[in-house]
Design a protein around this motif. Structure first.
Motif, PDB file in Angstrom:
ATOM      1  N   UNK A 173       0.840  -1.201   0.000  1.00 35.77           N
ATOM      2  CA  UNK A 173       0.000   0.000   0.000  1.00 35.77           C
ATOM      3  C   UNK A 173       0.874   1.249   0.000  1.00 35.77           C
ATOM      4  N   UNK A 174       1.920   1.246   0.805  1.00 35.86           N
ATOM      5  CA  UNK A 174       2.822   2.406   0.873  1.00 35.86           C
ATOM      6  C   UNK A 174       3.541   2.608  -0.453  1.00 35.86           C
ATOM      7  N   UNK A 175       4.014   1.528  -1.063  1.00 35.96           N
ATOM      8  CA  UNK A 175       4.698   1.643  -2.359  1.00 35.96           C
ATOM      9  C   UNK A 175       3.757   2.164  -3.439  1.00 35.96           C
ATOM     10  N   UNK A 176       2.502   1.765  -3.392  1.00 36.05           N
ATOM     11  CA  UNK A 176       1.545   2.248  -4.383  1.00 36.05           C
ATOM     12  C   UNK A 176       1.291   3.737  -4.196  1.00 36.05           C
ATOM     13  N   UNK A 177       1.272   4.196  -2.967  1.00 33.58           N
ATOM     14  CA  UNK A 177       1.015   5.611  -2.714  1.00 33.58           C
ATOM     15  C   UNK A 177       2.193   6.496  -3.122  1.00 33.58           C
ATOM     16  N   UNK A 178       3.362   5.918  -3.276  1.00 30.87           N
ATOM     17  CA  UNK A 178       4.538   6.691  -3.692  1.00 30.87           C
ATOM     18  C   UNK A 178       4.435   7.116  -5.159  1.00 30.87           C
ATOM     19  N   UNK A 179       3.756   6.301  -5.969  1.00 29.69           N
ATOM     20  CA  UNK A 179       3.627   6.597  -7.395  1.00 29.69           C
ATOM     21  C   UNK A 179       2.819   7.882  -7.569  1.00 29.69           C
ATOM     22  N   UNK A 180       3.429   8.860  -8.261  1.00 25.31           N
ATOM     23  CA  UNK A 180       2.760  10.152  -8.460  1.00 25.31           C
ATOM     24  C   UNK A 180       2.071  10.249  -9.814  1.00 25.31           C
ATOM     25  N   UNK A 181       2.737   9.797 -10.850  1.00 21.81           N
ATOM     26  CA  UNK A 181       2.182   9.892 -12.200  1.00 21.81           C
ATOM     27  C   UNK A 181       2.149   8.505 -12.832  1.00 21.81           C
ATOM     28  N   UNK A 182       1.067   8.244 -13.565  1.00 22.84           N
ATOM     29  CA  UNK A 182       0.981   6.996 -14.308  1.00 22.84           C
ATOM     30  C   UNK A 182       0.244   7.259 -15.617  1.00 22.84           C
ATOM     31  N   UNK A 183       0.553   6.441 -16.632  1.00 19.96           N
ATOM     32  CA  UNK A 183      -0.079   6.610 -17.937  1.00 19.96           C
ATOM     33  C   UNK A 183      -1.368   5.796 -17.994  1.00 19.96           C
TER      34      UNK A 183
END
Length: 100
Positions: free
Chosen positions: A48-58
């Protein structure tokens, strides 16, 4: 003779249950099960924490699905730990816990 004297001689005081901090017990998760459930909770929280780190995605559909599954896994593993490691298991009974 008073009524209280008769009842005091024949009745036994109820034994108090031993107090455990927060009602914690490891009786139902023995051996490898407790470390496995704790590791599952920790790894799903890390996901969950690693997913929240992602800021931009295509293409964010997969990321949202990953967020849903990792968050669900974290909450369900915490629920399992709470049920099996507290007095909730004994309160509801084994049949109701197995149904859930």
């Amino acid at each position: 003779m008073e009524n209280g004297a008769v009842y005091n001689e024949t009745t036994e005081p109820q034994a108090k249950r031993p107090r455990r901090p927060f009602g914690c017990t490891l009786r139902h998760l023995r051996g490898w099960r407790l470390p496995a459930k704790a590791l599952q909770a920790i790894l799903s929280l890390v996901a969950v924490i690693c997913e929240e780190i992602v800021e931009d995605c295509i293409a964010c559909g997969g990321l949202y699905f990953f967020e849903f599954t990792s968050c669900s896994a974290f909450l369900l593993s915490l629920l399992v730990l709470c049920v099996y490691c507290t007095d909730v298991y004994e309160t509801f009974g084994e049949e109701k816990v197995q149904k859930v």
